[in-house]
Write an enzyme that holds these catalytic residues in place. Structure first.
Site, PDB file in Angstrom:
ATOM      1  N   ASP A  89       0.820  -1.206   0.000  1.00 51.68           N
ATOM      2  CA  ASP A  89       0.000   0.000   0.000  1.00 51.68           C
ATOM      3  C   ASP A  89       0.858   1.262   0.000  1.00 51.68           C
ATOM      4  O   ASP A  89       2.086   1.214   0.082  1.00 51.68           O
ATOM      5  CB  ASP A  89      -1.018  -0.014   1.147  1.00 51.68           C
ATOM      6  CG  ASP A  89      -0.375   0.000   2.521  1.00 51.68           C
ATOM      7  OD1 ASP A  89       0.630   0.716   2.709  1.00 51.68           O
ATOM      8  OD2 ASP A  89      -0.884  -0.678   3.440  1.00 51.68           O
ATOM      9  N   PHE A  90       0.204   2.396  -0.097  1.00 52.32           N
ATOM     10  CA  PHE A  90       0.850   3.694  -0.314  1.00 52.32           C
ATOM     11  C   PHE A  90       1.956   3.977   0.701  1.00 52.32           C
ATOM     12  O   PHE A  90       3.043   4.433   0.358  1.00 52.32           O
ATOM     13  CB  PHE A  90      -0.211   4.794  -0.245  1.00 52.32           C
ATOM     14  CG  PHE A  90       0.278   6.165  -0.624  1.00 52.32           C
ATOM     15  CD1 PHE A  90       0.538   6.488  -1.942  1.00 52.32           C
ATOM     16  CD2 PHE A  90       0.463   7.149   0.340  1.00 52.32           C
ATOM     17  CE1 PHE A  90       0.984   7.762  -2.298  1.00 52.32           C
ATOM     18  CE2 PHE A  90       0.899   8.411   0.006  1.00 52.32           C
ATOM     19  CZ  PHE A  90       1.165   8.717  -1.326  1.00 52.32           C
TER      20      PHE A  90
END
Length: 253
Positions: free
Chosen positions: A112-113
């Protein structure tokens, strides 16, 4: 699609597209639904189509290349990048920030980010799909920094799996590496890798994750690869670890 063979030796059109390194099998099925694929002069309207070596395949009006030599790279994903080819919110992506010289690649799973560390990249969409399957049983390892000090018993209980908001998470190993002020570094291992699994499980235990680094995916290690850099897996190693024409054997839990 009378001109396309449906029940003879060959392979599914989506698999052929993935092996050519053009896209993942899922993307191929979407492109077919969007009418972007033609076989033997006719627009394809279903992915339930088997093609042989003599079929003429066009994708977006261009001939589909033959199967590329399968390659795999280890990439050190920095924080602040989305693992997607295009982000609707305009955030920077992994694929916009790869070193020059790479062919079109697909990620094996995602980070994820705000997560960082090892991300596998390949030019073979079929390989990416196989390596993502839970049946491979490959262990994903992480270094995780959380606030506070998790109770040892709570970490031990994760080895039996846990259910959070009706989502079942498989066995997770977690141990304390060291405490640092108000934070604790953990070593975490899991085999499923569901969306935001580590973060959700730690929040369930009452600890927010402030940093998450994937250090290994199966036999492949992050090692000393610098953030934003890639390292190709030698063909010999790729053959030894993955084999030819088959998925990795499931690992024992």
């Amino acid at each position: 699609m009378s001109d396309v063979k449906e029940d003879v030796a060959g392979e599914r059109i989506a698999k052929r597209m993935a092996r050519a390194g053009l896209c993942s099998r899922r993307d191929a099925e979407r492109w077919i639904a969007e009418g972007r694929v033609m076989v033997n002069g006719k627009k394809l309207d279903t992915p339930a189509c088997v093609v042989g070596p003599d079929d003429v395949i066009l994708v977006n009006g261009k001939p589909l290349a033959g199967a590329a030599k399968t390659q795999l790279w280890l990439y050190h994903k920095p924080r602040g990048l989305m693992t997607t080819h295009k982000d609707p919110q305009g955030r920077p992506t992994v694929f916009d920030n790869l070193p020059p010289g790479l062919p079109r690649v697909i990620s094996v799973g995602r980070l994820d980010f705000n997560s960082e560390g090892l991300l596998l990249l390949t030019n073979d969409g079929e390989l990416a799909r196989r390596l993502e399957l839970p049946s491979t049983g490959w262990l994903r390892r992480y270094r995780v920094r959380v606030n506070g000090l998790p109770h040892k018993q709570h970490l031990t209980e994760l080895e039996q799996g846990v259910t959070i908001d009706d989502v079942n998470y498989g066995p997770i190993t977690a141990s304390v590496e060291r405490s640092q002020g108000d934070n604790t570094w953990l070593v975490v291992g899991l085999r499923e890798g569901k969306n935001r699994e580590v973060r959700r499980v730690m929040e369930h235990l009452g600890h927010q994750v402030s940093r998450l680094i994937r250090t290994a995916y199966g036999p492949f290690q992050l090692g000393a690869i610098e953030p934003g850099k890639v390292k190709e897996v030698p063909g010999k190693v790729l053959k030894e670890q993955i084999g030819v024409g088959k998925a990795p054997a499931p690992k024992k839990k």
